[in-house]
Design an enzyme around this catalytic site. Structure first.
Site: not given
Ligand code: NAP
Length: 248
Positions: A156, A160
């Protein structure tokens, strides 16, 4: 900027826009007047997200961003149905944690393919039109883990950190065509991705965050809205941490 409709007339793609941070971003861009194409693998969930958005013309698309051909198809479909694309938010991302010595090839590849190759696939598909039109804003959602590293998240963190290099290269390559590319690096945000963290771990995390709390999707979405819009017209190649001070 919030309160105005600074993105009226714009078309935006948000990958992973069906839930969590991506859903927050979809709401923020729609409130700013953009027509939003919500992309996720689960089309029904993307469709439900579209129903919630302010304004008309939004649409759901099913696509695995790791598949380059599928990304080209989605961009072409959005441009023919919704209009020329001016904003691309690469937010789709996954984790598959394991300690280094136990990390399997599939765990490494899956995370790199979705988080890093996925953004490349979408950028390559979207920028031809943006360059021709001399207008576009790309926002990649990375993570503070890409700046700091984290035990158990070598895949991861590498994906990133790779996004940061991709962001800066795209910014340098396309700046003269008025296409901007920036990254937003969230800290710990309450979503499905972090829902499984044990309470003890959450307490420990909070103590490492100067703001003393985890973030909300809206904390990230407001910054993405700003970067997408005209107020950020002279900002490119930047990594902006939205993390309550965690990574400074
Ligand atoms: P989440 O709640 O798990 O949602 C992930 C989203 O990405 C869902 O809409 C999922 O939909 C979609 N997705 C996953 N794999 C995919 C693929 N192969 N093709 C198309 N869509 C895909 O995640 P989140 O926490 O909102 O995170 C969103 C972004 O922010 C990510 O890049 C994550 O690394 C980053 N981030 C999150 C955090 C945190 O603390 N939550 C911190 C830093 C960065 P489907 O499953 O239907 O495809």
């Amino acid at each position: 900027m919030t309160g105005s409709r600074e993105l009226a007339g714009s078309v935006a793609i948000v990958t992973g826009g069906s839930r969590g941070i991506g859903l927050g971003i979809s709401h923020a861009l729609a409130s700013a007047g953009a027509v939003v194409a919500v992309v996720a693998r689960n089309e029904a969930a993307a469709g439900d997200a579209v129903m919630e958005l302010e304004g008309d013309g939004h649409a759901a698309y099913s696509c695995d961003v790791a598949d380059g051909r599928a990304c080209r198809k989605v961009v072409a479909s959005v441009e023919s149905a919704q209009g020329p694309l001016s904003v691309l938010v690469n937010n789709a991302g996954v984790t598959s944690d394991n300690i280094l010595l136990r990390m399997r090839d599939e765990e490494w590849s899956r995370v790199i393919d979705i988080n890093l190759r996925g953004a490349f696939n979408m950028i390559r598909a979207a920028t031809r039109g943006m360059m021709k039109r001399r207008s576009g804003s790309i926002v990649n959602i990375s993570s503070v883990i890409g700046l700091m590293g984290n035990p158990g998240q070598a895949n991861y963190a590498a994906s990133k950190a790779g996004l940061h290099g991709l962001t800066k290269s795209v910014a340098r390559e396309l700046a003269s065509r008025n296409v901007r590319c920036n990254a937003v690096a969230p800290g710990f945000i309450r979503t499905d991705m972090t829902a499984g963290l044990p309470e003890g771990k959450v307490a420990e995390l909070k103590s490492s965050i100067p703001a003393g709390r985890l973030g909300k999707p809206e904390d990230v979405a407001g910054v993405v809205r700003f970067l997408a819009g005209p107020g950020a017209g002279y900002i490119t190649g930047q990594i902006i941490a939205v993390d309550g001070g965690m990574a400074m």
